[in-house]
Design an enzyme around this catalytic site. Sequence first.
Site, mmCIF file in Angstrom:
data_model
loop_
_atom_site.group_PDB
_atom_site.id
_atom_site.type_symbol
_atom_site.label_atom_id
_atom_site.label_comp_id
_atom_site.label_asym_id
_atom_site.label_seq_id
_atom_site.Cartn_x
_atom_site.Cartn_y
_atom_site.Cartn_z
ATOM 1 N N ASP A 11 -2.976 2.589 0.705
ATOM 2 C CA ASP A 11 -3.676 1.513 0.000
ATOM 3 C C ASP A 11 -2.836 0.252 0.165
ATOM 4 O OD1 ASP A 11 -5.497 0.164 -1.646
ATOM 5 O OD2 ASP A 11 -4.332 0.629 -3.447
ATOM 6 N N GLU A 71 -7.375 1.955 3.633
ATOM 7 C CA GLU A 71 -8.547 1.325 3.028
ATOM 8 C C GLU A 71 -8.795 -0.039 3.675
ATOM 9 O OE1 GLU A 71 -10.252 1.488 -1.303
ATOM 10 O OE2 GLU A 71 -8.606 0.049 -1.219
ATOM 11 N N ASP A 143 -1.851 2.101 -7.233
ATOM 12 C CA ASP A 143 -1.906 2.025 -5.768
ATOM 13 C C ASP A 143 -1.667 3.400 -5.138
ATOM 14 O OD1 ASP A 143 -2.039 -1.010 -5.679
ATOM 15 O OD2 ASP A 143 -0.150 -0.702 -6.743
#
Length: 172
Positions: A11, A71, A143
């Site tokens: 992430d 992502e 995160d």
Amino acid sequence: MGEAIRIIGIDPGLRRTGWGIIDSVGNSLRFVASGTVRSDEKAPLATRLCQLHDGLAEVLHQAMPHEAAVEQTFVNKDATATLKLGQARGIAMLVPARAGLVVAEYAPNAVKKAVIGVGHGEKKQIHMMVKVLMPKAVFDTDDAADALAIAICHAHHRPSAAYRMAALVACS
């Protein structure tokens, strides 16, 4: 049962880049590790990007994953923040690619749909489902939890992703 495929989910963020590692064996998922690479907010941008690079490179060196998933960035109203996030995302894609891994990308809605069943949801729902899917999972930040969700999303999509990649190789 098959051999375990180790997946790292990433992430990306300039302040904090979350990472989560799982093993996927058939339909079974097993938590391996998670954490957060942080950069010094007071340092120049180039130094911060180096900190993210070095931190992720160390994680990959220690965990030795087979596949990576990152992502995709969403565009927000602040162009400067979006650009900086894009640079951090570049590091998140570069590190596993330089380690020889194929890097898959997933939209935030795809990650949510894979983990909670719908494309829109709150972080609390995602974190709760990560714990349901992997009861031994621990994460130090949102995160890191999101990175585990990205890894789970990839585990669910990797058979179709592998097929698409094989088709691309066959066509070239």
